[in-house]
Design a protein around this motif. Structure first.
Motif, short mmCIF file in Angstrom:
data_model
loop_
_atom_site.label_atom_id
_atom_site.label_comp_id
_atom_site.label_asym_id
_atom_site.label_seq_id
_atom_site.Cartn_x
_atom_site.Cartn_y
_atom_site.Cartn_z
N TYR A 155 -3.09 -10.62 -4.49
CA TYR A 155 -3.28 -9.96 -5.63
C TYR A 155 -4.43 -9.14 -6.03
O TYR A 155 -4.45 -8.19 -6.73
N ASN A 156 -5.65 -9.44 -5.57
CA ASN A 156 -6.48 -8.72 -5.71
C ASN A 156 -6.38 -7.23 -4.90
O ASN A 156 -6.59 -6.18 -5.51
N ARG A 157 -6.02 -7.42 -3.68
CA ARG A 157 -5.67 -5.95 -3.07
C ARG A 157 -4.52 -5.13 -3.75
O ARG A 157 -4.81 -3.85 -3.78
N VAL A 158 -3.60 -5.87 -4.10
CA VAL A 158 -2.53 -5.01 -4.85
C VAL A 158 -3.44 -4.37 -6.14
O VAL A 158 -3.06 -3.09 -6.53
N LEU A 190 -3.88 -0.30 -6.82
CA LEU A 190 -3.11 0.37 -8.13
C LEU A 190 -4.24 1.14 -8.85
O LEU A 190 -4.07 2.42 -9.16
N LEU A 191 -5.39 0.54 -9.04
CA LEU A 191 -6.41 1.15 -9.82
C LEU A 191 -7.03 2.39 -9.01
O LEU A 191 -7.29 3.44 -9.54
N LYS A 220 0.92 -1.08 0.00
CA LYS A 220 0.02 -0.05 -0.06
C LYS A 220 0.68 1.11 0.00
O LYS A 220 0.60 2.24 -0.77
N GLU A 221 1.99 1.28 0.80
CA GLU A 221 2.79 2.41 0.98
C GLU A 221 3.52 2.72 -0.39
O GLU A 221 3.88 3.77 -0.87
N ASP A 222 3.91 1.53 -0.85
CA ASP A 222 4.83 1.42 -2.13
C ASP A 222 4.05 1.83 -3.17
O ASP A 222 4.46 2.66 -4.08
N LEU A 263 -9.67 -14.79 -12.65
CA LEU A 263 -9.85 -14.12 -11.55
C LEU A 263 -9.51 -12.46 -11.44
O LEU A 263 -10.11 -11.86 -10.64
N PHE A 264 -8.55 -12.16 -12.18
CA PHE A 264 -8.14 -10.64 -12.52
C PHE A 264 -8.52 -10.02 -13.68
O PHE A 264 -8.41 -8.91 -13.78
N GLY A 265 -9.02 -10.64 -14.74
CA GLY A 265 -9.09 -10.26 -16.04
C GLY A 265 -10.35 -9.09 -16.07
O GLY A 265 -10.36 -8.40 -16.93
N ASP A 266 -11.05 -9.05 -15.12
CA ASP A 266 -12.15 -7.71 -15.19
C ASP A 266 -11.39 -6.45 -14.90
O ASP A 266 -11.78 -5.52 -15.00
N ARG A 267 -10.26 -6.60 -14.36
CA ARG A 267 -9.80 -5.21 -13.92
C ARG A 267 -8.40 -5.08 -14.60
O ARG A 267 -7.66 -4.01 -15.01
N VAL A 268 -7.57 -6.34 -14.89
CA VAL A 268 -6.50 -6.08 -15.64
C VAL A 268 -6.70 -6.23 -17.04
O VAL A 268 -7.11 -7.21 -17.65
#
Length: 462
Positions: free
Chosen positions: A103-106, A110-111, A64-66, A155-160
């Motif tokens: 990975y969802n949280r990352v 980012l978004l 989060k900080e990064d 899992l992640f393609g809706d956002r990536v």
């Protein structure tokens, strides 16, 4: 800042890294062992200062900080990789829910900061259990990789919307099967070419799987380290040596990825020396029909070669170097810490080649950077004054800008890397980041280049 070099609207400014190199938490929250965890456990002395991948830069806890720091210096995009052994421990079977959550949280973080996630599926980190049965030597592992990729897309393609199948697929081939700097430390060219071939088949299968899924409206590509091969002279023997080096180290992956077929000259060399991989006929159709949408280009240094001075020892292992010798050009500019030549124009030559010979495919600089040892030498008033890194980036961006002016479809520039990270056998020997990392406290401190990049991103040029 007075802007002399203005880049196109919506240019991608950011940086790149990989799971094994920054996450840490190597044995936590259900992650399985990968080949780096295992190799470090068995031969820690082969890693600089005996530092392994167990904690690295602790992105797993500090993401989060990064990500806030990325936002602070103007990133609008960031490439990272998913760890296959974290998501699916052992490489096949059950998905690790804690990894999905991470990975969802990352991605969501980012978004939230308007930083587009560029997600790479494989960055040198084969699950240990799959390497035990041959890794990409084994055709079955190709199919398990396809299954892993499909899980990621679902899992992640809706956002990536930017996916990459592999980062520098030639490196595990060189390191693991030719030159002994990656596990499994095999020197066997026949196995090397089988691994290379299976990697490109795996990439094509993943691309096909992505396009078959409903609702996946992004781009999928691959990231290649393209190292232009320059002949010592225009003597036909030197030119031929450079052409052959280019076949082995660039076109072996670039041609199938973008054009859908392997270069015939390379096929003939391997046939002549009885080193062709085992191929199933339908594979070539899969590779032909599933080329990339987008090409990431990693560029650090040129390759300079000359004609062989001596006939290769016929009893030595078959190597690409049977066909050329390295050439050290007098007067070349060097990064003395890494032992690499700095040749900024190489980035332009790559882009012109893509424009003229590869359909001017959409591409971006997915890695470029300068590793420096003992950067504390340049510490002044609590900040590392890395003017050498700023000069390095400026030089490369100047040539990239020229390529864009001449019609090349270059869409962005990502530095390797956001913060100092663990670099395989080199561990933390050479530092590359916009932010320095204290290995004991994990504290991050921006270098001068971080402030400079913030201005570049803000003005979309320099």
């Amino acid at each position: 800042m007075t802007v002399q070099y203005q880049f196109p609207d919506n240019f991608w400014w950011g940086s790149a890294t990989s799971a094994t190199q920054i996450e840490g938490a190597a044995f936590e929250e259900g992650k399985g062992m990968n080949i780096w965890d295992y190799w470090y456990e068995t031969e820690p002395d082969r890693f600089f200062d005996g530092i392994g991948p167990e904690t690295t830069s602790d992105f797993y806890r500090q993401y989060k900080e990064d990500i806030q720091r990325m936002k602070d210096i103007g990133h609008n995009s960031f490439r990272f990789s998913i760890s296959w052994s974290r998501l699916i421990p052992g490489g096949r079977g059950e998905v690790n829910a804690q990894a999905v959550d991470f990975y969802n949280r990352v991605i969501n973080e980012l978004l939230k900061h308007d930083i587009e996630p560029f997600v790479n599926l494989y960055h040198f980190d084969m699950p240990k259990e799959l390497q035990d049965i041959g890794g990409f030597e084994n055709r079955q592992v190709v199919l398990w990789y396809e299954a892993y990729a499909s899980v990621c897309f679902e899992l992640f393609g809706d956002r990536v919307k930017k996916w990459f199948t592999f980062n520098e697929p030639i490196v595990p081939v060189e390191g693991g099967y030719l030159y002994d700097f990656h596990y499994p430390n095999i020197v066997d060219a026949k196995k090397a070419f089988q691994v290379a071939y299976h990697t490109m088949l795996a990439s094509a299968l993943a691309i096909r799987a992505y396009r078959r899924l409903d609702g996946q409206d992004g781009q999928i590509g691959i990231i290649l380290n393209l190292t232009p091969s320059y002949p010592r002279s225009q003597h036909p023997a030197d030119v031929k040596a450079a052409h052959t080096a280019d076949l082995f180290f660039n076109r072996s992956f670039l041609d199938p990825a973008v054009l859908g077929e392997f270069p015939q000259d390379l096929v003939e060399i391997l046939r002549e020396h009885d080193h062709l991989p085992v191929v199933e006929q339908e594979d070539l159709t899969v590779i032909k029909e599933n080329t990339v949408d987008l090409l990431g280009v990693n560029y650090y240094q040129p390759r300079r070669v000359k004609a062989k001075e001596h006939t290769p020892n016929p009893d030595s292992p078959f190597m690409p170097e049977w066909f050329f010798d390295p050439y050290e050009m007098p007067g070349r500019k060097m990064n003395p810490y890494r032992g690499w030549e700095i040749y900024e124009k190489g980035i332009y030559d790559i882009m012109i080649n893509l424009r003229d010979n590869y359909g001017n495919i959409d591409s971006f600089i997915s890695e470029n950077g300068m590793g420096v040892q003992d950067e504390e030498r340049f510490l002044k008033d609590g900040r590392i004054e890395d003017d050498y890194r700023i000069d390095f980036i400026k030089g490369h961006l100047t040539w990239l800008h020229r390529a864009i002016e001449e019609g090349c479809h270059a869409k962005g520039y990502h530095l390797w890397t956001f913060m100092d990270n663990w670099s395989w056998m080199n561990a933390y020997k050479n530092r590359y980041g916009f932010y320095s990392v204290n290995l004991h406290t994990k504290e991050r401190t921006p270098k001068k280049s971080a402030y400079w990049m913030k201005e570049v991103a803000k003005h979309n040029g320099f």
